[in-house]
Design a protein around this motif. Structure first.
Motif, PDB file in Angstrom:
ATOM      1  N   PHE A 101     -40.033 -25.188 -26.381  1.00  0.00           N
ATOM      2  CA  PHE A 101     -39.801 -23.776 -26.198  1.00  0.00           C
ATOM      3  C   PHE A 101     -38.285 -22.989 -26.665  1.00  0.00           C
ATOM      4  O   PHE A 101     -37.452 -23.602 -27.315  1.00  0.00           O
ATOM      5  N   GLY A 102     -38.477 -22.260 -26.900  1.00  0.00           N
ATOM      6  CA  GLY A 102     -37.200 -20.690 -26.640  1.00  0.00           C
ATOM      7  C   GLY A 102     -36.904 -21.157 -25.916  1.00  0.00           C
ATOM      8  O   GLY A 102     -37.359 -20.368 -24.571  1.00  0.00           O
ATOM      9  N   GLU A 107     -34.048 -21.460 -30.551  1.00  0.00           N
ATOM     10  CA  GLU A 107     -35.595 -21.364 -30.609  1.00  0.00           C
ATOM     11  C   GLU A 107     -35.669 -23.196 -30.762  1.00  0.00           C
ATOM     12  O   GLU A 107     -34.941 -23.889 -31.671  1.00  0.00           O
ATOM     13  N   LYS A 108     -36.497 -23.703 -29.727  1.00  0.00           N
ATOM     14  CA  LYS A 108     -36.176 -25.183 -29.537  1.00  0.00           C
ATOM     15  C   LYS A 108     -35.351 -25.525 -30.001  1.00  0.00           C
ATOM     16  O   LYS A 108     -35.244 -26.739 -31.625  1.00  0.00           O
ATOM     17  N   GLY A 127     -42.190 -15.575 -22.349  1.00  0.00           N
ATOM     18  CA  GLY A 127     -42.404 -14.212 -23.977  1.00  0.00           C
ATOM     19  C   GLY A 127     -43.370 -13.351 -22.768  1.00  0.00           C
ATOM     20  O   GLY A 127     -43.703 -13.008 -23.583  1.00  0.00           O
ATOM     21  N   ILE A 128     -42.589 -13.201 -21.126  1.00  0.00           N
ATOM     22  CA  ILE A 128     -42.921 -12.134 -20.992  1.00  0.00           C
ATOM     23  C   ILE A 128     -41.682 -11.590 -20.582  1.00  0.00           C
ATOM     24  O   ILE A 128     -40.509 -12.091 -20.145  1.00  0.00           O
ATOM     25  N   GLY A 176     -38.914 -12.493 -29.547  1.00  0.00           N
ATOM     26  CA  GLY A 176     -38.316 -13.342 -28.517  1.00  0.00           C
ATOM     27  C   GLY A 176     -37.317 -13.961 -29.795  1.00  0.00           C
ATOM     28  O   GLY A 176     -36.131 -14.300 -29.213  1.00  0.00           O
ATOM     29  N   ASN A 177     -37.784 -13.822 -30.812  1.00  0.00           N
ATOM     30  CA  ASN A 177     -36.604 -13.741 -32.237  1.00  0.00           C
ATOM     31  C   ASN A 177     -35.585 -12.515 -32.694  1.00  0.00           C
ATOM     32  O   ASN A 177     -34.537 -12.608 -33.191  1.00  0.00           O
ATOM     33  N   GLU A 178     -36.076 -11.706 -32.055  1.00  0.00           N
ATOM     34  CA  GLU A 178     -35.240 -10.434 -32.606  1.00  0.00           C
ATOM     35  C   GLU A 178     -34.613  -9.030 -32.171  1.00  0.00           C
ATOM     36  O   GLU A 178     -33.628  -8.909 -31.735  1.00  0.00           O
TER      37      GLU A 178
END
Length: 282
Positions: free
Chosen positions: A11-12, A27-28, A61-62, A85-87
């Motif tokens: 997971f992140g 991230e992972k 992711g919520i 999630g990433n940005e």
């Protein structure tokens, strides 16, 4: 989501301060980078026992945010961003927006892989007390789209054990279904054995005229005399008679899309709309 080390690397992850504010994302991560993401999840209200067993916070992711803050982020600061999630969320934290973590401790499963999707579904038919979710909780009823299908039909000498059968299905004589989920409109022939399998069913009932377009008029479903174990059968698949889907060699990965199937994590996946001819052995 509090999680243990075994699952955390998939997971992140987030790191929080003493107020529960997010201060770092990874991230992972693996190895030392993973160890560095450990936190005291008691800060978020997690009990001491769970906190010691699950010292990582995985992103589900919520995200919940004020509309004006979201508009400002996307229009003024990150007009080219494509990923929350990433940005967006890491970027918001870096710009000083208060990004707060919340520890969700209810039912949630990651189904991002074939194995995870398969296991999450088959967990619904466990009878050993380890199932984490139930469709039959009167305090949390599940509502779904009404399809107005007929009841499922089960003919003579059929054994169904630890399984869920979707509406509009037809299971013919002397077949056996164990530890499996059978989806809507599934047709299962005579003397069939289905074990540890997730069968997604069919999108529609097929007429004889429609079936005539398929070589040999092989109907959707599972043909008589077939034996299937540890498989995921996607919608509208046509599996002929006396087919063996058993993966006796224990193959973990195989790409056989041109033949209508693949193997992922040791699970045979019969592709949507595919045709598995009679007598096939997988």
């Amino acid at each position: 989501l509090p999680c243990d080390e075994k699952r955390a690397s998939a997971f992140g992850l987030m790191k929080i301060d003493d107020a529960g504010r997010v201060v770092e994302f990874a991230e992972k991560p693996k190895g030392d980078a993973l160890k560095a993401m450990q936190v005291d999840t008691r800060i978020l209200g997690v009990d001491s026992k769970t906190a010691s067993e699950k010292p990582y916070i995985a992103s589900m992711g919520i995200y919940v945010m004020k509309a004006e803050a979201l508009k400002e982020l996307l229009e003024q600061h990150m007009p080219d961003a494509n990923d929350f999630g990433n940005e967006v969320i890491p970027g918001a934290r870096a710009m000083g927006y208060p990004v707060q973590a919340y520890a969700f401790q209810g039912y949630w499963e990651d189904i991002g892989t074939i194995e995870a999707f398969y296991n999450a579904n088959l967990a619904l038919v466990r009878t050993d007390g380890t199932a984490n979710f139930s469709f039959y909780d009167k305090d949390a009823p599940i509502y779904t789209m009404s399809r107005f299908l007929p009841p499922s039909k089960v003919l003579d000498n059929v054994l169904i054990k630890n399984s869920i059968i979707g509406d509009g299905s037809n299971i013919k004589s002397r077949s056996r279904v164990e530890n499996s989920i059978i989806g809507l409109r599934s047709l299962i022939g005579e003397d069939v054995v289905i074990e540890d399998t997730l069968m997604l069913g069919s999108d529609y009932y097929e007429t004889m005229e429609e079936c005539a377009w398929v070589p040999g008029c092989l109907p959707m479903g599972v043909g008589s005399g077939s034996h299937i174990r540890k498989a995921l059968i996607d919608k509208n698949a046509r599996i002929g008679e006396n087919v063996k889907i058993l993966n006796k060699e224990g193959v973990m990965e195989a790409n056989r899309e041109s033949e209508g199937f693949m193997i992922r994590d040791g699970i045979v996946v019969v592709i949507k709309d595919s045709v598995i001819p009679s007598g096939t052995v997988i």
